[in-house]
Design a protein around this motif. Sequence first.
Motif: not given
Length: 425
Positions: A6-9, A13-14, A16, A29, A40, A42, A44-45
Motif C-alpha cells: 500500500r501507498k508505495v512510490r 506516483e503513490v 497500491d 492509486t 505499508d 509509505s 518507500k519506492a
Amino acid sequence: MSILIRKVRLKGEVVDVLIKGSRFDSIGTDVDAMADVVIDGSGKAILPSFHNAHTHAAMTLLRGYADDMELHTWLSEHIWPFEARLTEDDIYWGAKLACLEMIKSGTTFFADMYWHWKGTARAVEEMGMRAALSAAFFDFEDQGRAEAMKRQVMDLHEASSSCSDRIRFILGPHAIYTVSSDSLRWLRDYALEHGLLIHTHLSETRKEVEDCLGRFGKRPVEYLHDLGLLAPNLSLAHAIWVDDREMALLAENGVQVVHCPVSNMKLASGRFDYAAMRAHGVGVALGTDGCSSNNNLDMVEEAKVASLLAKVTAMDPTVFPAQETLDAATVNGARMYGLDAGRIATGMLADCILVDLNHLRMVPGHNLVSNLIYGAGSACVDTTICNGRVLMLGGRVEGEEEILEQVRASVARLTGRTAPEADAC
C-alpha cells in the motif's frame, strides 16, 4: 499467496501494488483488495529487483582468500587447489551465504557456474530465489575427463527436472583454454537438441587472446564462430579484449555479454568498452563475478562502477546514464535468461524491491534512479520480494545467523584455521 503493498512510490506516483501468485496482478492509486500479506509502502519506492547475470555463488567461501594477483596465477595456484577440497555440503552453505547477501542487497536472480550443482540448487530452492545454474565443464584436452564431464552434464540435466520453475539448467563450459574444441562442439549440439542456454567466460585477458591467436590463428570470438557456437542462446562473461570485427560478429549472431567491472578491475584483466559494445548493438547485462574476485555480490555497487568506468573509458559523461545502467542490472539480465521480469508492470513476474526513501543516501530525492545508482548503496534496500514471496522485510532475512555459523565451520575445516567471529575483527 497474495501480497498487497500500500501507498508505495512508483515512477513519481503513490500507488497500491497487488501481487497474486508469482505475478503483479494490479497496480493503481486505490487497489481495493484483500491479501494474505499487507506491506505499508509509505516512504518507500518500488523498483525491479536485480539480476546478477554472472557469478560463482559459493565462492563466498573464498572471500579474501587470495587477493592482489593476476587471473591465471590466481586460478591455477590458489583457487583451483582450494576448490578441489570442496564438498557438496560446503557448496550448499557457501551458496546459501551468497543468496543471503544477494537478497539483502536486492537481487532475486543469479546465473551461476560452479561445482556441485545440486548443492547450489538446494540452496536456491530453500532461499526462494531464482537462478540459472550451469554444470561447470572443464576437460583440459583430456578425453577421459571430457567423457566424464559429458556424463555429468546429462545426469544433472535429468536431475534438474525435479527442481522448481525458479531454477533453470544451463550449460557452462568454463573457457576456451580449459575446454577442448570437441567438447565445445558437443555442448553446442546438446544445447541445440535440448533448447538450453550456454554461458562461458571469453576474452577476459590479453593473454587468453594471444594464446588463442597462437594456437588457432584467430581471435576468441572468431574461434567460437567457426565452431558454430555464436547464437542467441550464448552469453559471454567479461568479453573485454574484443575488437570491432568481433563485436560485429556478436551482434550479428544475437550473442549477449555480461559486464563484470569490479572483478575486471581488481584482477587488472582490462577495461571493458561499453560504448563501443553498445554502438555495435550487443546486449549488455551486469554481473558481480564471484566473491573471490569482487569481493561482494552487491549489484548496486556493480552498477555504479559500471557506469563510471564506461564514462571514463569513453571520456564522455553522458555514456551509460543512470536509467540505462539500472536496466543493465535488471531487465537486461532477465531478458538474457528468458525471464519475464525486470519491470514493475501488470502481468510481469513479481520480483521487486522496496527502497527506503528516508535513508540518508536517498535524501533529498531529486532523481530516484540517479540516487540509487550513484549514491544509495544496498543498505537502502528494505524489502526483497521474489516469485510472490517476501524474502526480506525491514532488512531482515530468516535464518541469517545459522548460515553465518555454518559457513565459518566449513571454512575452518577447509583451511585448518578457525574463521574469526564478527566481534573478533
